[in-house]
Scaffold this active site. Structure first.
Site, PDB file in Angstrom:
ATOM      1  N   PRO A 109       0.841  -1.198   0.000  1.00 60.10           N
ATOM      2  CA  PRO A 109       0.000   0.000   0.000  1.00 60.10           C
ATOM      3  C   PRO A 109       0.878   1.251   0.000  1.00 60.10           C
ATOM      4  O   PRO A 109       1.897   1.284   0.686  1.00 60.10           O
ATOM      5  CB  PRO A 109      -0.780  -0.093   1.319  1.00 60.10           C
ATOM      6  CG  PRO A 109      -0.540  -1.444   1.859  1.00 60.10           C
ATOM      7  CD  PRO A 109       0.672  -2.005   1.204  1.00 60.10           C
ATOM      8  N   GLU A 110       0.481   2.268  -0.763  1.00 67.25           N
ATOM      9  CA  GLU A 110       1.228   3.517  -0.748  1.00 67.25           C
ATOM     10  C   GLU A 110       0.564   4.453   0.269  1.00 67.25           C
ATOM     11  O   GLU A 110      -0.461   4.109   0.864  1.00 67.25           O
ATOM     12  CB  GLU A 110       1.297   4.083  -2.171  1.00 67.25           C
ATOM     13  CG  GLU A 110       1.891   3.024  -3.124  1.00 67.25           C
ATOM     14  CD  GLU A 110       2.467   3.546  -4.434  1.00 67.25           C
ATOM     15  OE1 GLU A 110       2.784   4.731  -4.512  1.00 67.25           O
ATOM     16  OE2 GLU A 110       2.595   2.733  -5.369  1.00 67.25           O
ATOM     17  N   LYS A 141       3.864   5.521   5.650  1.00 63.58           N
ATOM     18  CA  LYS A 141       3.162   4.244   5.626  1.00 63.58           C
ATOM     19  C   LYS A 141       2.929   3.692   7.047  1.00 63.58           C
ATOM     20  O   LYS A 141       2.585   2.530   7.209  1.00 63.58           O
ATOM     21  CB  LYS A 141       3.936   3.244   4.775  1.00 63.58           C
ATOM     22  CG  LYS A 141       4.052   3.708   3.306  1.00 63.58           C
ATOM     23  CD  LYS A 141       4.859   2.754   2.461  1.00 63.58           C
ATOM     24  CE  LYS A 141       5.012   3.298   1.042  1.00 63.58           C
ATOM     25  NZ  LYS A 141       5.884   2.441   0.230  1.00 63.58           N
ATOM     26  N   ARG A 189      13.658  -2.996  -8.196  1.00 66.38           N
ATOM     27  CA  ARG A 189      12.256  -2.907  -8.610  1.00 66.38           C
ATOM     28  C   ARG A 189      12.183  -2.156  -9.936  1.00 66.38           C
ATOM     29  O   ARG A 189      13.002  -1.286 -10.218  1.00 66.38           O
ATOM     30  CB  ARG A 189      11.439  -2.185  -7.538  1.00 66.38           C
ATOM     31  CG  ARG A 189      11.508  -2.911  -6.208  1.00 66.38           C
ATOM     32  CD  ARG A 189      10.716  -2.190  -5.155  1.00 66.38           C
ATOM     33  NE  ARG A 189       9.283  -2.364  -5.358  1.00 66.38           N
ATOM     34  CZ  ARG A 189       8.361  -1.704  -4.661  1.00 66.38           C
ATOM     35  NH1 ARG A 189       8.724  -0.830  -3.766  1.00 66.38           N
ATOM     36  NH2 ARG A 189       7.080  -1.928  -4.869  1.00 66.38           N
TER      37      ARG A 189
END
Ligand SMILES: [Zn+2]
Length: 269
Positions: free
Chosen positions: A2-3, A52, A259
């Protein structure tokens, strides 16, 4: 993962249900039993989001610190509910009217205010936090000035800017026209201000909508955001080999820090 918009949205929606209430707190899975019992029966003052991280502030002075990591998930229900409690439920919170069900977090622990402050201090500026002690763009500039790694890698570091994940980093760099491979300490002031402004704009939209939408509807031949189809919501994330929505060049991808990142080589220089 989740951002930041997901975390801030969770805090806002959970505050509506649980803020100011006395909570029953338990750990059906068993891995948070002593922590859960410390705040059992206490009043929840407020849930705070920073990047976060979530901090559940109780009237006892204790905070429950939650980080969802890759697999953490909340479910909220109005009571009564038929939804069963999972055997993996790390933290279960109930009031007379509502229930919060947390599974799979990376972090779920009880900490004190000093520990909360220390976590906040380490984080870079958060675009969804309204008040900042220091100028957030200056802070961002300072934290980038000692790094020669690509800007695309740097802004995933929560110590640089808090709340961006893989989708937002690609989309924000696209929107400000910055090559993701630019060394972080060579990014100019204008780009940094634009990066901060776009982060605020996009994360705010994402927090309200509960999903990430970055495209201007006119760039995909639509009139309103609500008309956008599932594959029309982003400019470059996971669109390698497809045409840029603005210039028609081919969207590229590369591995930048373990990534993938996606970008338009024509517009991002
Ligand atoms: Zn383009």
């Amino acid at each position: 993962m989740p951002e930041g918009h997901t975390i801030h949205r969770a805090a806002r929606l959970q505050n509506k249900r649980f803020k100011g209430k006395e909570l029953q707190s338990e750990s059906p899975q068993g891995r948070f039993v002593s922590g859960a019992s410390l705040v059992d029966g206490r009043k929840l003052k407020k849930i705070h989001a920073n990047g976060k991280h979530l901090f559940y502030e109780f009237d006892s002075g204790d905070f429950v610190h939650v980080h969802l990591g890759l697999f953490g998930k909340f479910r909220t229900h109005a009571l009564p509910t038929d939804d069963p409690v999972s055997e993996n439920c790390r933290w279960l919170v109930t009031t007379d009217t509502d229930r919060l069900h947390l599974t799979g977090p990376t972090v779920c622990e009880v900490i004190n205010i000093e520990q909360v402050e220390s976590i906040r201090h380490r984080l870079g500026p958060d675009p969804l936090v309204k008040r900042h002690k220091d100028d957030p763009v200056e802070k961002l500039a300072k934290r980038l000035s000692r790094r020669s790694i690509p800007i695309g890698a740097a802004i995933l570091d929560q110590k640089v800017i808090a709340g961006l994940g893989n989708v937002y980093r690609a989309e924000i760099l696209y929107l400000i026209g910055l090559d993701p491979f630019t060394p972080a300490n060579e990014v100019g002031e204008a780009h940094l201000s634009a990066l901060w402004a776009e982060s605020i704009r996009l994360l705010t939209l994402g927090e309200k909508a509960g999903r990430i939408v970055t495209t201007d509807p006119s760039d995909v031949g639509k009139k309103r955001s609500s008309d956008l189809g599932r594959y029309e919501r982003l400019y470059c994330y996971k669109r390698q080999g497809e045409q840029c929505r603005r210039c028609g060049d081919t969207i590229r991808t590369a591995n930048i820090d373990g990534r993938n990142i996606w970008w338009c080589p024509t517009e991002q220089t």
